[in-house]
Design an enzyme around this catalytic site. Structure first.
Site, PDB file in Angstrom:
ATOM      1  N   ASP A 148      -0.195  -0.900   4.395  1.00  0.00           N
ATOM      2  CA  ASP A 148      -0.374   0.207   5.333  1.00  0.00           C
ATOM      3  C   ASP A 148      -1.176  -0.228   6.564  1.00  0.00           C
ATOM      4  OD1 ASP A 148      -0.172   2.911   6.057  1.00  0.00           O
ATOM      5  OD2 ASP A 148      -0.537   3.566   4.000  1.00  0.00           O
ATOM      6  N   ASP A 203       4.977   9.356   8.788  1.00  0.00           N
ATOM      7  CA  ASP A 203       5.371   9.729   7.418  1.00  0.00           C
ATOM      8  C   ASP A 203       6.439  10.818   7.364  1.00  0.00           C
ATOM      9  OD1 ASP A 203       3.381   7.975   6.858  1.00  0.00           O
ATOM     10  OD2 ASP A 203       2.177   9.360   5.670  1.00  0.00           O
TER      11      ASP A 203
HETATM   12  C1  GLA Z   1       0.239   6.298   5.049  1.00  0.00           C
HETATM   13  C2  GLA Z   1       1.648   5.827   4.682  1.00  0.00           C
HETATM   14  C3  GLA Z   1       2.209   6.694   3.575  1.00  0.00           C
HETATM   15  C4  GLA Z   1       1.295   6.612   2.358  1.00  0.00           C
HETATM   16  C5  GLA Z   1      -0.124   7.026   2.751  1.00  0.00           C
HETATM   17  C6  GLA Z   1      -1.123   6.796   1.650  1.00  0.00           C
HETATM   18  O1  GLA Z   1       0.242   7.568   5.608  1.00  0.00           O
HETATM   19  O2  GLA Z   1       2.480   5.886   5.824  1.00  0.00           O
HETATM   20  O3  GLA Z   1       3.514   6.287   3.229  1.00  0.00           O
HETATM   21  O4  GLA Z   1       1.297   5.306   1.857  1.00  0.00           O
HETATM   22  O5  GLA Z   1      -0.579   6.280   3.890  1.00  0.00           O
HETATM   23  O6  GLA Z   1      -2.400   7.111   2.043  1.00  0.00           O
END
Ligand code: GLA
Length: 388
Positions: A148, A203
Site C-alpha cells: 500500500d 478504493d
Molecule cells: C488502502 C487500500 C485498500 C486497503 C486499505 C487497508 O486504502 O487501497 O485496498 O488495502 O488501504 O487499510
C-alpha cells in the site's frame, strides 16, 4: 576506503541484478481478500473458514487460489529486533502455520503491508525495513504481497516500490508483487519491471456510481480505465481494485455487470465478499467459467471501450484464436435497447458465431444484427468465434 568501495559496488550490483519474479502472473491473479467485507475484523478462524468455503463452493476450482490477508494483521509494534510480527490474538498459531495450512489445501498465501511508515489502518509499515520484512515474508511462505501507499511522506513511488521488489528478489521466494499506489504516480508508465499488477485508482466501494473522497463505485472506476489497455499484458496488469460482487450495496444485475466488465478489463479477480455465506446467485456469478475464461484468456490483452453514448457503452476484448468478447453495457438508469450492426465493429473480420455467456446459449451469427432490451446498470456479454 577499499572496504567502502567494495560495499558500494556490492550495493549497486545488488540492485542492478534484482528483478521481479517473471512468469508468476501470465494471466490476471485470482483469489480472495479480506478488506472489502471484513476490514480489521480478521482472524485465523476467518481465513480458515474462507479456505474451506472456496474449496467447497467451486471457487478454488474456478481459479481463485490466492487468499490475501489485508490490513490489520500486524501487532501494533515491531519486536525488539525490528521484525514485523502478527497480532497473536487474531492469529494465535502465527502466520507461518497459517501459510502451511493454506498450502496443504492447494491455496497460495497473500498478505498486505505498506510502503510507508504505517499502514492506512496505523499498523507498522515497511519503510526502512524492506529487506528484513521480505525475509520474514519468505520464512512465512508468503506468495503474494499487496503493498500500500499510506504514510509515504515525500518518498518517490517508483524508487520505493523498486526497493521492495529488490528485497523480495534477494529474499529468494517467488512472490507476486501487487502495487497498491492508487494510480497517483501513473504506475502503468513505470511499474512493469517492478510488479505484476498495480492499482489504477483509489478504493472501490460496494455501490454503482457513488463517489467518496478516497473511494468510489465500480462504474466510476471503469471510466478511469479507458486508454490504459495498452499498458497491460502477461505479468503486468492494471488493477482496477478488488471485486464487490455479492456485497450489499450492489444489485444482482450490478454485480453481474461489474464482474463482466472486470473480465473485459483483464482485471485481477480478487473476490471481496463473505464467501462463507453467499447466496447461490452470487456464487454463480463468481464461478461462471465462460466469463472467467475471458479474463484468463492466454493472449493477455486488456479490453477497451469501443463506443460510449449517454447511457450505453460497447466494450470489446480480443481473445486468442481470433475470438472476441463483446460487452453491451446499459450504464443509465432506465431500460434501454442496445442494437449492434456487426459491420460497424471495425475490428471484426468476417463472420462469427455468437454466444451469450450469461444465458449460456448460442444466439446466432454476425450475419444478423443484434438488439436487446437491457435493464439499467446491466450488461449482455457475448463471445464471438470465427465461423465459415
Ligand atoms: C488502502 C487500500 C485498500 C486497503 C486499505 C487497508 O486504502 O487501497 O485496498 O488495502 O488501504 O487499510
Amino acid at each position: 576506503m577499499r572496504k567502502l568501495l567494495c560495499i558500494l559496488i556490492f550495493v549497486s550490483s545488488a540492485s542492478a541484478f534484482a528483478q521481479k519474479f517473471d512468469g508468476l502472473a501470465p494471466t490476471p491473479p485470482m483469489g480472495w481478500n479480506s478488506w472489502n467485507t471484513f476490514a480489521g475484523n480478521i482472524s485465523e478462524d476467518l481465513i480458515k473458514g474462507v479456505a474451506h468455503a472456496l474449496a467447497s463452493n467451486g471457487m478454488q476450482k474456478a481459479g481463485y487460489i490466492y487468499i490475501v490477508i489485508d490490513d490489520c494483521w500486524e501487532a501494533m509494534d515491531r519486536d525488539s529486533l525490528g521484525n514485523i510480527v502478527a497480532d497473536s490474538k487474531k492469529f494465535p498459531s502465527g502466520l507461518k502455520a497459517l501459510g502451511e495450512y493454506l498450502h496443504v489445501q492447494g491455496f497460495k498465501f497473500g498478505i498486505h503491508n505498506c510502503a510507508g511508515t504505517r499502514t492506512c489502518a496505523g499498523f507498522p509499515g515497511g519503510r526502512g525495513h524492506e529487506f528484513q520484512d521480505a525475509r520474514t515474508y519468505a520464512s512465512w511462505g508468503i506468495d503474494y504481497l499487496k503493498y500500500d501507499w499510506c504514510n509515504h511522506g515525500t518518498a518517490n513511488a517508483e524508487e520505493t516500490y523498486r526497493t521492495m521488489r529488490d528485497a523480495l528478489h534477494w529474499a529468494g521466494r517467488p512472490v507476486v508483487f501487487s502495487l497498491c499506489e492508487w494510480g497517483n504516480n501513473r504506475p502503468w508508465l513505470w511499474a512493469e519491471p517492478i510488479g505484476h499488477l498495480w492499482r489504477t485508482t483509489g478504493d472501490i466501494r460496494d455501490c454503482y456510481d457513488c463517489q467518496g473522497v478516497y473511494d468510489m463505485g465500480w462504474k466510476i472506476i471503469l471510466e478511469k480505465q479507458v486508454g490504459l489497455e495498452k499498458y497491460a499484458g502477461p505479468d503486468h496488469w492494471n488493477d482496477p481494485d478488488m471485486l464487490e460482487v455479492g456485497n450489499k450495496g450492489l444489485s444482482l444485475d450490478e454485480s453481474r455487470a461489474h464482474f463482466s466488465l472486470w473480465c473485459i478489463l483483464a482485471a485481477p479477480l480478487i473476490a471481496g465478499n463473505d464467501v462463507r455465506s453467499m447466496p447461490d446467485e452470487t456464487r454463480d456469478i463468481l464461478t461462471n467459467k465462460e466469463v472467467i475464461a475471458l479474463d484468463q484468456d492466454p493472449l493477455g490483452k486488456q479490453g477497451f471501450q469501443f463506443m460510449e453514448n449517454p447511457g450505453k457503452e460497447i466494450w470489446a476484448k480480443e481473445l486468442s484464436n481470433g475470438e472476441w468478447a463483446i460487452c453491451l453495457f446499459n450504464s443509465g438508469d432506465n431500460k434501454m435497447e442496445i442494437k449492434i450492426r456487426w459491420e460497424n465493429l471495425s475490428f471484426l473480420k468476417g463472420k462469427y458465431r455468437v454466444r451469450d455467456l450469461w444465458k449460456k446459449k448460442d444466439i446466432g451469427t454476425t450475419d444478423e444484427d443484434y438488439a436487446s432490451l437491457i435493464p439499467p446498470h446491466s450488461v449482455v456479454l457475448m463471445r464471438l468465434a470465427p465461423s465459415k
